[in-house]
Design an enzyme around this catalytic site. Structure first.
Site, PDB file in Angstrom:
ATOM      1  N   GLY A 212      19.465  33.952 -31.390  1.00  0.00           N
ATOM      2  CA  GLY A 212      18.165  34.550 -31.166  1.00  0.00           C
ATOM      3  C   GLY A 212      18.136  35.239 -29.822  1.00  0.00           C
ATOM      4  O   GLY A 212      18.993  35.014 -28.958  1.00  0.00           O
ATOM      5  N   CYS A 213      17.146  36.101 -29.634  1.00  0.00           N
ATOM      6  CA  CYS A 213      17.108  36.901 -28.411  1.00  0.00           C
ATOM      7  C   CYS A 213      16.819  36.033 -27.183  1.00  0.00           C
ATOM      8  O   CYS A 213      17.454  36.185 -26.141  1.00  0.00           O
ATOM      9  CB  CYS A 213      16.089  38.023 -28.543  1.00  0.00           C
ATOM     10  SG  CYS A 213      14.477  37.505 -29.174  1.00  0.00           S
TER      11      CYS A 213
END
Lengths: 349, 349, 349, 349
Positions: C151-152
């Site tokens: 995920g970012c």
């Protein structure tokens, strides 16, 4: 064959550093010198951390000797009037010069003096300087050793109007341009309340109504296109974006031109241009779609009720508006494929 | 004397809730009813927390009975065509109605049908409806029981051009308006990719080129001002601000008008207007300076080279563009001092 | 040697189209297929005009056969749960798969089910899937045929904390991360009032307080780094920028660590990493300096008063946060130089 | 009874002009003097056109005599150290003084000297100065003639933590505050590249890590609340909004406190406060909802996994952060209803 060596004089400004950013993706030349007075001795990546890991070259103060010995091509990003001093010497040393300032844009030295408040010290170079808009002057740029890059607004307005003016389909004294620009157009060193975030964000304003310096430049080129003196009305606006110019240009059509014919005319005119894209009918340009690139997106709309055409042009003021165009001109001057380093999708979503 | 009671029908939209915000600072009326279909049963401060501690009234679904019994004045913020159904009944019940939609703006029902795709079901009310721009129709608004609030763009364009058109100093078929609007103009319920933050921020675009619904409304009023049919060119732009319209309007002057005379004419024309301010010579309007208020700032510039005047108008599209104007009209209709609740400094810095 | 062929499944989302943008500057692979259900039959440059003149490939609906026959490497950008269906078949057909979703990030299928509300249909693939953060799992990625992109938020938090946790210098249950993200992190298809421009611009808010899906993923990797279960406090914020994550992470140091030692430790740890840059002492990361790139900028500050270290990490949520990392992983999986197509200066000024 | 007369010394800065804006809607006092050195002789509406038609008062240079003769209450908006010179004289003349600077915030003159680099020239006034946060020091403010307005960050952090600290439910050395501020917090005169639009927009950064001047002020008040010395970790961030502070504060709970109990505790603590609003469970504060007002919105979340509470506070840094608070204090000092002029719905949508 060895690569051409490139110097950027005044490398930390927005336009110049954008040239450097694009050059990092250009495999046909080599960056050999970056100058800066204010940041001399620092590495470019210290001053502008966006270059961390990509370009760590040291910034050196400008000297003619250093530039002459280091570079074949020189981008000049200096204050008004400075290129007048430097360019003649670089040309004498056999260099190719691409000037970002207005010093060589205006063919008439009196007009330069009127708008920039400086006498033009080398008017003899003006005929030699080529206005660096490839879509208008490609062949001349190929052969030039001195290119005057257009202003950011003029590029968009000229690309929007050229097909009609060149064919005599628009009245050259009817050009009406209202343009919006992102704030990077004001540059990195021109600080002040006008560009202070709390006064720019969530704000819309016009500026330069009584005479914007880009107007004489546009009228010069519009007149060339039309083959007769052109007069235009120009209103520039500052809007809260960093990059991007949207020019809304209208002209009186000299004759009835249908929407279909207008669309076809523009598609035909720009069909082989790599950087000018005519939107499909019903679509209109948006600046995000050209952000970070050398593209100019155009749409054309006939307005039969008023007999005018509405021409919309979007560009990145730091892209086709300056740095992208600079590379495009450099490619032409060096005999490289024109799109080298410039086939980029926009960063905007 | 007891205060008039006010209802807002469709209270959660941007325009309607801005009316409520302004009413919170208006001591001459009392808010007695807020309706909402989508948020029925909730308090307005739950739906819009900006009202926490200021207005906690419950939102009720619309019913004619509820509105008739609760209110003397009714602001209608409904989808196109709904006011056609509701307004006649409210008028029959003796209410004063201020409609935010376009349902009663256009005097010609055929034009309404053409632009809104709906037959006009009560054309007999059109002569009775007053176009709610006090600077143009103040006396009629005072006596009206049905006011059609102007669109946000038309307010700015009409204020910019009225002094010249009324005096026959501008050619009524030469009006050229390029306008920029903040995104709140699109409303709160019109969601979608067009107003999705990543596609709007850092972006500039035009829209509605082939026919914006505000154009017929403007041409109607421009024609009234000029006393002869007016035709205009209109290009609307969406820019990344929340509130604010900047209209850049140019017109052909019918005669030589000097900058001084033009300035004096506008200062004279608007000298006694509480909400229209003519900027000092050399100054130009900025939308931040009217943010959250009912003000419209104007500047006028003669452009002798093209024989046109450049008229700049800044307003808050939710202020003078709708909610402020709504209160100004209400004040007139109720015989209250026109500026009640509207003497506000702008929120922009 | 022929170039590997690349397919992007679900090509019009923000992450996927950013992969395409970066691939346009990657000379070691060839884009051979773009799929889209919603825009099938259109060219990508029609849907996303930022590709005009750069990629005009047609979007086709997804089919296993088409992907299998067209591509060697497949980027999957599908809704949660879809990669579970598709990835096994692609792997069976010998493809290399890089999945943008969370389907293969969590090693424990029960945790996946708890957070994503779906049973994990192919838990047997989880040991085979490699968490695609090269700075933590480079060698495993080189040998992987299934990579689960992080995920970012996790990318930035893990890069910020890894050097301390790996050396046992930080207490693994003391990790405290407050992170801000640009709105593109919400994606292109998740429209709604939460991302409506007038409600996002000029606004700051936190979200997901009661459990953000990125937390279990971070705790999994933090625990791996520390060699003992880690617990973290995580607050995500939505701020009005398009791209960019700034993570402000603090941890309790297990021992006195001086500023100099901390700085040296990070410089040493990341000295040979091409995309992680430790800022000079006194400098701090800014998201504009990584915009459009695969870089992560870090700074480290010892806070002796509280015994904590303040770790700041900036990345482009669409760059190192997803698309840049995707290319970096692809380069490793294909045996290409890791930086191919990723040596980019940031677009932010 | 005649209205109190109010002077604003240094009227053109963001905080001071916001006081003026709010005073325009306050019917209990009269603005009698506005001073400015840089804009002396101009009308405030010329310098700040947002006051056009609302306040056209002339700006005069500061002189003690003028202020003493014109005003009963004086707002001082001067550079650090200037209030030290002026306040004693105004107090001697019997005026009530509300100081926007930090000159009288810190009770220990040595701490002042350490953080502001100036000796404190009138330490004898420090016991007399009241820290102007009504929710903490209401009674003292009522009786004060010298109020030191809190910094913008401290207001939000103290309101977020006070209920827990006062009851001994939070560990006073565990306060961890990461705060984001809009750019107006930097003021109108502090121009420079740091606040230049192209470098702020689309950017996120932290600043002041090695010691922000608001920290000692917060620790002083946190210690008072807790009755024992408090130490905090504080990281400030600059984000691209004009107005607004969102503070994300976490503290270690000294005991298990359920979400329900925490919520009830805060609702109870602030139940009778007119400007502090505890959000409903599951809702969180957003800065747009307090824009232009004196409100502070709070939410409280228990995090049992880490034993901490997550406290979110939103305020307008120019509202409750300075100008609203200034009016609230003035109301208390003058014996006016505390909410006079401050019952405002937010301008954010």
């Amino acid at each position: 064959m060895s690569k051409s060596r490139v110097a950027i004089v005044g490398a930390t400004g927005y336009g110049a550093s954008e040239i450097l950013r694009l050059l990092m993706g250009h495999d046909g030349v080599e960056v050999s010198l970056l100058t800066s007075e204010s940041s001399r001795g620092k590495r470019i990546s210290q001053v502008l951390p966006r270059f961390r890991g990509v370009c760590d070259r040291e910034l050196v103060p400008f000297s003619l000797e250093a530039v002459v010995s280091a570079a074949d091509v020189v981008f000049l990003a200096m204050h008004a009037g400075k290129a007048l001093e430097v360019a003649p010497q670089l040309l004498a040393a056999g260099k190719k010069v691409i000037d970002l300032s207005a010093d060589f844009r205006l063919k008439d030295p009196a007009v330069y003096e009127q708008w920039y408040g400086l006498p033009h010290s080398c008017p003899e170079l003006l005929p030699r300087a080529v206005y660096g808009l490839p879509e208008l002057h490609r062949e001349a740029i190929r052969g030039a050793d001195l290119v005057a890059l257009p202003g950011c607004y003029p590029t968009s307005v000229l690309l929007a109007t050229a097909p009609l003016l060149k064919r005599g389909l628009a009245d050259p004294v009817s050009v009406h341009a209202t343009c919006m620009s992102g704030v990077s157009g004001a540059g990195r060193s021109k600080l002040g309340i006008d560009y202070h975030f709390p006064e720019v964000d969530e704000n819309l304003k016009a500026y330069g109504l009584m005479g914007h310096r880009h107007r004489p430049e546009m009228e010069q080129e519009l007149s060339l296109l039309a083959g007769t003196p052109a007069t235009m009305l120009f209103v520039a606006h500052l809007v809260p974006v960093i990059r991007g110019i949207l020019s809304t240009v209208t002209v009186s059509l000299t004759d009835q031109v249908s929407q279909e014919k207008l669309q076809a005319l523009y598609e035909d005119h720009y069909g082989s241009e790599p950087f000018v894209h005519v939107m499909e009918p019903g679509e209109h340009p948006e600046t995000r779609n050209v952000q970070g690139t050398n593209a100019c997106h155009l749409s054309v709309t006939a307005e039969p009720r008023t007999g005018r055409a509405i021409l919309l042009a979007a560009e990145d003021n730091l892209g086709k508006g300056i740095a992208g165009q600079a590379l495009q001109c450099m490619n032409l001057m060096l005999g490289l494929p024109e799109t080298t380093g410039l086939r980029l999708a926009a960063v905007g979503l």
